[in-house]
Every structure is written in structure tokens, then in C-alpha cells.
Write a protein that holds these residues in place. Sequence first.
Motif, PDB file in Angstrom:
ATOM      1  N   UNK A   1      -0.850  -3.013  -4.653  1.00 11.59           N
ATOM      2  CA  UNK A   1       0.203  -4.498  -5.766  1.00 11.59           C
ATOM      3  C   UNK A   1       0.553  -5.352  -4.629  1.00 11.59           C
ATOM      4  N   UNK A   2      -0.319  -6.714  -5.051  1.00 13.25           N
ATOM      5  CA  UNK A   2      -0.316  -7.502  -4.880  1.00 13.25           C
ATOM      6  C   UNK A   2       1.603  -8.658  -4.796  1.00 13.25           C
TER       7      UNK A   2
ATOM      8  N   UNK B   1      -4.423   1.858  -8.520  1.00 10.86           N
ATOM      9  CA  UNK B   1      -5.372   2.542  -7.048  1.00 10.86           C
ATOM     10  C   UNK B   1      -6.979   1.716  -6.995  1.00 10.86           C
ATOM     11  N   UNK B   2      -6.422   0.416  -7.425  1.00 13.64           N
ATOM     12  CA  UNK B   2      -8.253  -0.332  -7.713  1.00 13.64           C
ATOM     13  C   UNK B   2      -7.779  -1.869  -6.567  1.00 13.64           C
ATOM     14  N   UNK B   3      -8.187  -1.085  -5.055  1.00 12.85           N
ATOM     15  CA  UNK B   3      -7.167  -1.751  -4.051  1.00 12.85           C
ATOM     16  C   UNK B   3      -8.155  -3.310  -4.236  1.00 12.85           C
ATOM     17  N   UNK B   4      -9.479  -3.969  -4.656  1.00 15.21           N
ATOM     18  CA  UNK B   4     -10.243  -4.893  -4.250  1.00 15.21           C
ATOM     19  C   UNK B   4      -9.628  -5.800  -5.035  1.00 15.21           C
ATOM     20  N   UNK B   5      -9.108  -6.374  -6.701  1.00 18.40           N
ATOM     21  CA  UNK B   5      -8.389  -6.528  -7.538  1.00 18.40           C
ATOM     22  C   UNK B   5      -6.817  -7.478  -6.351  1.00 18.40           C
TER      23      UNK B   5
ATOM     24  N   UNK C   1       1.041  -1.069   0.078  1.00 16.03           N
ATOM     25  CA  UNK C   1       0.205   0.086   0.047  1.00 16.03           C
ATOM     26  C   UNK C   1       0.638   1.154  -0.031  1.00 16.03           C
ATOM     27  N   UNK C   2       1.203   2.010  -1.016  1.00 15.76           N
ATOM     28  CA  UNK C   2       1.475   3.344  -1.109  1.00 15.76           C
ATOM     29  C   UNK C   2       0.808   4.006  -1.999  1.00 15.76           C
ATOM     30  N   UNK C   3       1.022   5.386  -2.387  1.00 13.20           N
ATOM     31  CA  UNK C   3       0.702   6.664  -2.561  1.00 13.20           C
ATOM     32  C   UNK C   3       1.637   6.667  -4.233  1.00 13.20           C
ATOM     33  N   UNK C   4       0.530   7.343  -4.926  1.00 10.66           N
ATOM     34  CA  UNK C   4       1.164   7.408  -6.080  1.00 10.66           C
ATOM     35  C   UNK C   4       1.329   9.269  -6.670  1.00 10.66           C
TER      36      UNK C   4
END
Length: 217
Positions: free
Chosen positions: A92-93, A119-123, A81-84
Motif C-alpha cells: 500500500x502506498x 497484493x498487486x505490488x506494481x501499482x 509492505x506487510x503480510x495478509x
Amino acid sequence: MGKASARKRLRRSNALSSFGSKGAFATSIWSQAALVLVALMLLATSLGLLVFSVGPTVYDWSRMRQWQPAPAQVESVRLHVGRMARGAPHYAAVVRYRYQAGGTQHTGTRAAVDNAGDSWREFHQQLADRLHNAQRTGAPVQVWVNPAHPAESVVDRTLRVGPLALNLVIAGFAGGSGLLILMMVVGARMRGRRGRKKQRGPGGVARRAGAPQRPAG
């Protein structure tokens, strides 16, 4: 005396008119240069998305359709988990697994087609949870291996339409806006050039404001 003062006022009026037109022209040049710079930035953004994001993703996905399945053991996995750059969250996994292909053991680290994350966390959360459960229970997971280069593999080869469509929309909007701004600047330049030509006399010399025109013949 009256004629001399009238000529002085006419020369002063012509000088002020000339200075005003030059100042307006200089302002127009700077504003057009700024618009061109904005247009180039928008076009660069569009080209960057197409070349470094959309293009490689579609190309890799088309290659991975020919890859072969193989069982793998997950060694480690976590959700990054980061920031753009613009402040939006980035996920990212991150995984490490081992598998055998062509009689040789290999180690893989690619979780998805677009391994950089987005930024699509669910996937990414679901993929990390699935891999974490496999690691915890010791169950094998299916990965996809390139038969031509067995050291190349991926866990999930799904082409995700959502992020791809979003990047295409952004690239199209940025590119279209950049082209529109460039067309507006070019049109303004051409109209200004035609206007300056109309202000010139038959001999190519600009007429002074207030100067009497000679009758034809």
C-alpha cells in the motif's frame, strides 16, 4: 426347540439391523452438519468480499468521477509492505499531502480508491515512486477533491480492474460452491426422508427385516 432358536436368531438379526440403521443415520446427520458449516463459511466469505471490498470500491469510484482536480504538495510518502492473514504479501502506498480547496487548506492521506492496499505490488510501487519524486523535487501533484466535502480527496481515482475482477471471481466461486453444497445436503435429506417413508407399512409402522408379508385379501 428348533423353532425357538430360529425366533431368537430372527430377533437378534432385527436388533442388529436396527442398530446399524440408527448408527448410519447418526453418521449422516453429523456429516451433513459439517457440510452445512462449510457451506455457510463459503457463503460468508463471498458476502464479505462483496460487502466490504467490491461494493465499497465501486461505490467510491463512482463518486470520485465527479470530483475536481487540485494541486497538492507531498509531505511524506512510503511503500508499506506487510503480510495478509493467509501469508500473501500486502502493499500500500502511504502518503500525506496538503492542498487548498474552497479557500481552506486541507491535509489528505488517501492514495487510491481502495486505500487498504492489496497484493498487486506494481501499482503501489509506481504510485509511491511518483509521489516520492514529487516530494523530492517540490513539484505539485494533482489530487481529486470532493466539491461537496473539500476535506475528502484522493491522489489516484483509477478503478483497477485486475483486483476487482479477482475478488469477483473468488466471491462467485465461494458463493456458488456454498450454494451447491447446501443444495446437495437438502437433496440428500429429502431422499432419505422419502426412503424412510417407503420402509414403513400402511399404518406408519416400520416393517421388521425378514418379517413375512401377509397376502392381500
